[in-house]
Each structure stands twice: as structure tokens, then as C-alpha cells.
Design an enzyme around this catalytic site. Structure first.
Site, mmCIF file in Angstrom:
data_model
loop_
_atom_site.group_PDB
_atom_site.id
_atom_site.type_symbol
_atom_site.label_atom_id
_atom_site.label_comp_id
_atom_site.label_asym_id
_atom_site.label_seq_id
_atom_site.Cartn_x
_atom_site.Cartn_y
_atom_site.Cartn_z
ATOM 1 N NE ARG A 53 27.145 77.108 126.849
ATOM 2 C CZ ARG A 53 26.101 77.439 126.115
ATOM 3 N NH1 ARG A 53 25.105 78.100 126.657
ATOM 4 N NH2 ARG A 53 26.054 77.123 124.851
ATOM 5 C CE LYS A 105 14.065 75.626 107.102
ATOM 6 N NZ LYS A 105 13.549 76.855 107.648
ATOM 7 N N GLY A 113 26.076 73.126 118.486
ATOM 8 C CA GLY A 113 24.642 72.979 118.262
ATOM 9 C C GLY A 113 24.218 71.528 118.200
ATOM 10 N N GLY A 145 26.339 78.962 116.441
ATOM 11 C CA GLY A 145 26.437 80.017 115.419
ATOM 12 C C GLY A 145 27.876 80.396 115.128
HETATM 13 P P1 AMP Z 1 20.510 72.230 111.792
HETATM 14 O O1 AMP Z 1 20.184 73.110 112.958
HETATM 15 O O2 AMP Z 1 20.346 72.862 110.476
HETATM 16 O O3 AMP Z 1 21.841 71.512 111.972
HETATM 17 O O4 AMP Z 1 19.381 71.121 111.799
HETATM 18 C C1 AMP Z 1 19.245 70.184 112.808
HETATM 19 C C2 AMP Z 1 17.875 69.582 112.703
HETATM 20 O O5 AMP Z 1 17.700 69.023 111.435
HETATM 21 C C3 AMP Z 1 17.611 68.477 113.700
HETATM 22 O O6 AMP Z 1 16.648 68.911 114.610
HETATM 23 C C4 AMP Z 1 17.100 67.337 112.841
HETATM 24 O O7 AMP Z 1 15.965 66.711 113.396
HETATM 25 C C5 AMP Z 1 16.735 68.027 111.548
HETATM 26 N N1 AMP Z 1 16.775 67.093 110.407
HETATM 27 C C6 AMP Z 1 17.777 66.301 110.037
HETATM 28 N N2 AMP Z 1 17.419 65.534 108.987
HETATM 29 C C7 AMP Z 1 16.160 65.859 108.683
HETATM 30 C C8 AMP Z 1 15.213 65.393 107.707
HETATM 31 N N3 AMP Z 1 15.541 64.426 106.853
HETATM 32 N N4 AMP Z 1 13.995 65.955 107.693
HETATM 33 C C9 AMP Z 1 13.668 66.924 108.568
HETATM 34 N N5 AMP Z 1 14.506 67.398 109.512
HETATM 35 C C10 AMP Z 1 15.726 66.861 109.573
#
Ligand code: AMP
Length: 399
Positions: free
Chosen positions: A39, A203, A356, A379
Site C-alpha cells: 500500500r 454468501k 478482497g 468493500g
Molecule cells: P466473500 O468474502 O463473500 O467473497 O467470500 C469469500 C470466501 O468464500 C472465501 O473465504 C471462500 O473460502 C468462501 N467460499 C467459497 N466457496 C465456498 C463454498 N462452496 N463453501 C463455503 N465457503 C466458500
């Protein structure tokens, strides 16, 4: 959202002016040592430009979460030391617990053209994250011109990126911010087509507005990762012990319908890699996306899906990606994310990676330098993809 056309450091003359630059020096520190200086390095082009133009360069940033009070372990002092080495010139650190105190005022008073001063962690002040008036005015009193080069906080209205601009005539963006606006803002609003978006991650609930907004813009929407199982379940499939958000089943159906109505090609997995426990040592097998046995959980897209997703990227002119295709942190479940990253690395398209986890995945897999743009803000990049106006961007003067 109309195209964003903000004034930048290239549009102003800072010779002899006091220029306050909001940087993102939120670097990881262990025992006072900077463990990743990316950074700081990323901030250099804007700082060097202002020095070369004869500005008096006053830098500020937050670091961690001191929660509105001085915390010595979250002081920006180590950043001043490293910054001086990288710039090859003195960086005067103004060690005021109240950020704009006697040290800062005296240091700014003594500045000559081309000098650099770094203020203390802006979050030592409780008003900072509340966009309070007093601290905003104090920051503004130090400068004639304000430059915002901190994209990571652009989705927040704080004193050091928004409040301060109300008391300064000239507020512009730095090179880092400009790049984020060009790619995440304008490329997404006015993309070269075909425009493909790839969404993954844990999610559905954290990306509701992203899915909804992108369906208005893209030609193809690809959904993988943990969020895809809610779509599968909504369509009547069995998802075993996979990540599932029961509250979003109807939403998933609504989005499938919206895609149909808009003529957007919606690609969901056709197969998935399932595991008998959430572990890199788990037993695994490949099954059809809608036939996950009880007790098994989907932790990556399957090989057939990876092939289809990679193929969809090939003919794209613009690709935006946010969220991994599986639990890529465990090598056994990183393959789907890797195949998609590789497809992006090999396409001629403009490739934009949301911050992220997707940025971490692309870098970890060694494809970082093959992407057109990797966002520095998690974010903030999501809010751009939601089509929202970012307060930190809106606060800069229009051209
Ligand atoms: P996000 O911050 O919503 O982009 O989520 C990222 C996280 O989602 C990572 O740490 C992944 O390990 C998790 N992830 C991706 N696919 C899956 C899955 N099939 N089941 C559980 N966690 C997942």
C-alpha cells in the site's frame, strides 16, 4: 450512474501550495514492523508527482482500528520511516495524539516546496469515522488543496476523505483513485461487449445488490462459489450440507427470472466437488450440482463447470470478477478458482478484479500481473459494483 469525470492531480497546479493527501497506509504491522508494504508503494506515484510539482505534501491515513484514541501500536511512525527510504528524502512525522496538534502545525509551517510531512493515524480521533465537523475543519486548516488517493475507504464518509472537502476549495483524486474510477466505475457503466461478470464467494446475502445491479448491465452472469448452492436449492436440487441461505431462496428465483427477462445468460454450476468434512484432508468426489448426498458439502465447482465458465470468458471483451469459486484457501478446493483465473489471464478482454478475496486469490495463484486492474478496496469495489455513489469519490470536484 453517469460517467464519473473527476478532477485529478493532473488538473491542478500545486506549486507552493500546501497539499493534504489522504492515502491508504493501512498496512499490516507485527511488533512495529511493516509486513507488507504494497500500500505504501502503491501511493508513491501520486506523492512523487506532487513533490516534483513543488507542492508541500502533507500525508494522512488511518491504520487499523484504534477506536478514537491514541494506541501506540497503531502509530503511523513506522510508515514515515519506510516512506522516507522509498522516496529517498526526509519525511517529517508529526507525532500528535490529536493528529492536528502543535507538532503538525509547526511541521507544516516550516515546510518548503517539495517537503513531505506525515500526520498521525486519523482514527486516533473519535470524530474521524463520524465525519465530524471540528476535525474536518482542523484537517482543512492545514492545507490549500486536498487530494484523495485512498480507495479502500471511499465507500465511507469520514473527516479525512469527505468532511475535509467541505472546507477546502480544491478537492481532487490521486492516481490510485483515478484508476479505480476508470475501471470499476466507468468500465462497468460503459463496458465493451460482450460483458461477463463472475460472482462467487460465500454468501448470496452479501452480494444481493451486486447481482441485481449487474443483471442490468451484463451479457453473461456467472455464479459459482458458496452462493451457488442457494440457487441450486431454489431450483429444487439437493445440496446436502453445503452453504445454504434459506432466506434467499425466493431471491435466487427472482434473479433467475430477471436474467431471463433481460436476456442475460445466467451460468450456474453443472457439477461440484463435494467433501465429507470442511478440511483439506476430506474425502472428495465430483457430483452433479443438484445431487449432493446428505452429509456432503460442495466446496468447489466441478471440472465440467470450470470448463464452461472458462469458455464463457474467452469471447468476452470486459470481465469483472468478485468472489472465489470455492474454498480456495484449501489447495484441494482451489482448482475451480484457478481455472477461472487462468482463463482471465489468457483473455484479450479488459479484466477487472474486485478487491478482497478475489484479489488475494488471483495474486496467490500467480496471475496478478496478467489482469488489467485489481482493485485495492474490498468493500468499496463491491459498492461500485452495486451501482452506488461512493462518498469519497463524490466529494472530489468534477472536471
Ligand atoms: P466473500 O468474502 O463473500 O467473497 O467470500 C469469500 C470466501 O468464500 C472465501 O473465504 C471462500 O473460502 C468462501 N467460499 C467459497 N466457496 C465456498 C463454498 N462452496 N463453501 C463455503 N465457503 C466458500
Amino acid at each position: 450512474m453517469a460517467a464519473l469525470n473527476k478532477k485529478s492531480v493532473d488538473d491542478i497546479n500545486v506549486k507552493g501550495q500546501r497539499v493534504l493527501v489522504r492515502c491508504d497506509f493501512n498496512v499490516p504491522l507485527i511488533d512495529g514492523k511493516i509486513t507488507d508494504e504494497n500500500r505504501i508503494v502503491a501511493a508513491l506515484p501520486t506523492i512523487k508527482k506532487l513533490i516534483a510539482d513543488g507542492g508541500k505534501v502533507i500525508l494522512c491515513s488511518h491504520l487499523g482500528k484504534p477506536k478514537g484514541e491514541p494506541k501506540p501500536e497503531l502509530s503511523l511512525a513506522p510508515v514515515a520511516v519506510r516512506l522516507a527510504e522509498l522516496l529517498g528524502q526526509d519525511v517529517k512525522f508529526a507525532a500528535d495524539p490529536e493528529v492536528v496538534g502543535e507538532n503538525a502545525k509547526a511541521a507544516v509551517e516550516a515546510m518548503k516546496d517539495g517537503d513531505v510531512v506525515l500526520l498521525e493515524n486519523t482514527r486516533y480521533r473519535a470524530e474521524e469515522t463520524k465525519n465530524g465537523e471540528a476535525f474536518s475543519k482542523e484537517l482543512a486548516s492545514l492545507c490549500d488543496v486536498f487530494v484523495n488517493d485512498a480507495f479502500g475507504t471511499a465507500h465511507r464518509a469520514h473527516c479525512s476523505n469527505v468532511g475535509v472537502t467541505e472546507y477546502v476549495d480544491t478537492a481532487v483524486v490521486g492516481y490510485l483513485m483515478q484508476k479505480e474510477i476508470d475501471f470499476l466505475g466507468n468500465a462497468v457503466e460503459n463496458p465493451e461487449r460482450p460483458f461477463v461478470a463472475i460472482l462467487g464467494g460465500a454468501k448470496v446475502s452479501s452480494k444481493i445488490s451486486v447481482i441485481n445491479n449487474l443483471l442490468d448491465k451484463v451479457d453473461t452472469l456467472i455464479i459459482g462459489g458458496g452462493m451457488s448452492y442457494t440457487f441450486t436449492k431454489a431450483q429444487g436440487g439437493s445440496v446436502g450440507a453445503s452453504l445454504l441461505e434459506e432466506d434467499y431462496l425466493q431471491y435466487a428465483l427472482d434473479m433467475i427470472k430477471k436474467a431471463e427477462e433481460k436476456g442475460v445468460k445466467l451460468l450456474l454450476p453443472v457439477d461440484t466437488i463435494v467433501a465429507d468434512e470442511f478440511s483439506n484432508d476430506a474425502n472428495t468426489k465430483v457430483v452433479s450440482r443438484d445431487a449432493i448426498p446428505d452429509g456432503w458439502m460442495g466446496l468447489d465447482i466441478g471440472p465440467e463447470t470450470a470448463k464452461i465458465f472458462a469458455e464463457a470468458v474467452k469471447s468476452a471483451k470486459t470481465v469483472v470478477w468478485n468472489g472465489p469459486m470455492g474454498c480456495f484457501e484449501m489447495p484441494k478446493f482451489a482448482e475451480g478458482t484457478k481455472v477461472v483465473a487462468e482463463a482471465l489471464a489468457n483473455t484479450e478482454a479488459v479484466t477487472i478484479i474486485g478487491g478482497g478475496d478475489s484479489a488475494a486469490a488471483v495474486n496467490q495463484l500467480g496471475f496478478g500481473d496478467k489482469m488489467t486492474h485489481i482493485s485495492t478496496g474490498g468493500g468499496a469495489s463491491l459498492e461500485f459494483l452495486e451501482g452506488k455513489e461512493l462518498p469519497g469519490v463524490a466529494a472530489a470536484n468534477d472536471k
